[in-house]
Design a protein around this motif. Structure first.
Motif, PDB file in Angstrom:
ATOM      1  N   SER A 166      -4.391   8.661  -4.463  1.00  0.00           N
ATOM      2  CA  SER A 166      -3.643   9.073  -3.269  1.00  0.00           C
ATOM      3  C   SER A 166      -4.544   9.048  -2.037  1.00  0.00           C
ATOM      4  O   SER A 166      -4.139   8.564  -0.972  1.00  0.00           O
ATOM      5  CB  SER A 166      -3.058  10.475  -3.442  1.00  0.00           C
ATOM      6  OG  SER A 166      -2.087  10.496  -4.451  1.00  0.00           O
ATOM      7  N   THR A 223       0.831  -1.210   0.000  1.00  0.00           N
ATOM      8  CA  THR A 223       0.000   0.000   0.000  1.00  0.00           C
ATOM      9  C   THR A 223       0.864   1.258   0.000  1.00  0.00           C
ATOM     10  O   THR A 223       0.500   2.263  -0.614  1.00  0.00           O
ATOM     11  CB  THR A 223      -0.961   0.031   1.206  1.00  0.00           C
ATOM     12  OG1 THR A 223      -0.226  -0.186   2.408  1.00  0.00           O
ATOM     13  CG2 THR A 223      -2.040  -1.026   1.062  1.00  0.00           C
ATOM     14  N   GLU A 224       2.021   1.193   0.656  1.00  0.00           N
ATOM     15  CA  GLU A 224       2.922   2.345   0.655  1.00  0.00           C
ATOM     16  C   GLU A 224       3.462   2.608  -0.751  1.00  0.00           C
ATOM     17  O   GLU A 224       3.563   3.764  -1.171  1.00  0.00           O
ATOM     18  CB  GLU A 224       4.083   2.118   1.636  1.00  0.00           C
ATOM     19  CG  GLU A 224       3.682   2.170   3.087  1.00  0.00           C
ATOM     20  CD  GLU A 224       3.178   0.836   3.636  1.00  0.00           C
ATOM     21  OE1 GLU A 224       2.958   0.751   4.848  1.00  0.00           O
ATOM     22  OE2 GLU A 224       2.998  -0.124   2.864  1.00  0.00           O
ATOM     23  N   LEU A 270       0.702   4.144  -2.725  1.00  0.00           N
ATOM     24  CA  LEU A 270       0.545   5.547  -2.340  1.00  0.00           C
ATOM     25  C   LEU A 270       1.627   6.409  -2.982  1.00  0.00           C
ATOM     26  O   LEU A 270       1.336   7.485  -3.512  1.00  0.00           O
ATOM     27  CB  LEU A 270       0.580   5.698  -0.819  1.00  0.00           C
ATOM     28  CG  LEU A 270       0.518   7.124  -0.269  1.00  0.00           C
ATOM     29  CD1 LEU A 270      -0.734   7.852  -0.744  1.00  0.00           C
ATOM     30  CD2 LEU A 270       0.590   7.107   1.251  1.00  0.00           C
ATOM     31  N   TYR A 289      -5.273   5.279  -1.161  1.00  0.00           N
ATOM     32  CA  TYR A 289      -4.156   4.536  -0.594  1.00  0.00           C
ATOM     33  C   TYR A 289      -3.631   5.129   0.711  1.00  0.00           C
ATOM     34  O   TYR A 289      -3.138   4.383   1.556  1.00  0.00           O
ATOM     35  CB  TYR A 289      -3.048   4.323  -1.629  1.00  0.00           C
ATOM     36  CG  TYR A 289      -3.407   3.176  -2.538  1.00  0.00           C
ATOM     37  CD1 TYR A 289      -3.532   1.886  -2.035  1.00  0.00           C
ATOM     38  CD2 TYR A 289      -3.654   3.364  -3.883  1.00  0.00           C
ATOM     39  CE1 TYR A 289      -3.897   0.826  -2.837  1.00  0.00           C
ATOM     40  CE2 TYR A 289      -4.019   2.307  -4.700  1.00  0.00           C
ATOM     41  CZ  TYR A 289      -4.139   1.036  -4.172  1.00  0.00           C
ATOM     42  OH  TYR A 289      -4.509  -0.013  -4.970  1.00  0.00           O
ATOM     43  N   GLN A 290      -3.766   6.430   0.932  1.00  0.00           N
ATOM     44  CA  GLN A 290      -3.379   6.941   2.248  1.00  0.00           C
ATOM     45  C   GLN A 290      -4.332   6.398   3.295  1.00  0.00           C
ATOM     46  O   GLN A 290      -3.937   6.103   4.419  1.00  0.00           O
ATOM     47  CB  GLN A 290      -3.290   8.472   2.274  1.00  0.00           C
ATOM     48  CG  GLN A 290      -4.573   9.241   2.128  1.00  0.00           C
ATOM     49  CD  GLN A 290      -5.429   9.363   3.381  1.00  0.00           C
ATOM     50  OE1 GLN A 290      -4.927   9.321   4.487  1.00  0.00           O
ATOM     51  NE2 GLN A 290      -6.721   9.508   3.199  1.00  0.00           N
TER      52      GLN A 290
END
Length: 108
Positions: free
Chosen positions: A94, A55-56, A59, A97-98
């Protein structure tokens, strides 16, 4: 389920990069589209396999896409819908995903 947007963007961005290259002979469009597409595919795989940093990575890719869209929108003076669509897609991805990063890290 969080991998679906990554896999979708992994398919769309290279197609857009190739289209941009064929239309305007823009090598940066081709390189960025294929590069971000591959990176989104990696992120989708990591997320699907429940591995660290998926996920990072997604992002980070989304922030790059947002930055590219905003930069191109400013350069073209918002005359072309493509940079606006890239920026909007980057903004939505963004945000998504954040939120996922926060859920996975902090259970929020």
């Amino acid at each position: 389920m969080a991998e679906h947007p990554s896999f979708t963007l992994a398919a769309l961005l290279p197609a857009g990069g190739v289209a941009g290259y064929l239309r305007t002979r823009s090598a940066p469009s081709l390189i960025a589209g294929v590069g971000l597409g591959v990176s989104y595919a990696c992120a989708g795989y990591l997320i699907k396999e429940n591995k660290d940093y998926g996920t990072e990575l997604a992002l980070g890719n989304s922030l790059v896409l947002l930055g590219a869209g905003v930069s191109r929108t400013i350069k073209t003076g918002a005359k072309s819908p493509i940079p606006i669509a890239l920026g909007a897609t980057g903004l939505l991805a963004s945000y998504y995903y954040q939120k996922k990063v926060r859920e996975f890290r902090y259970g929020v």
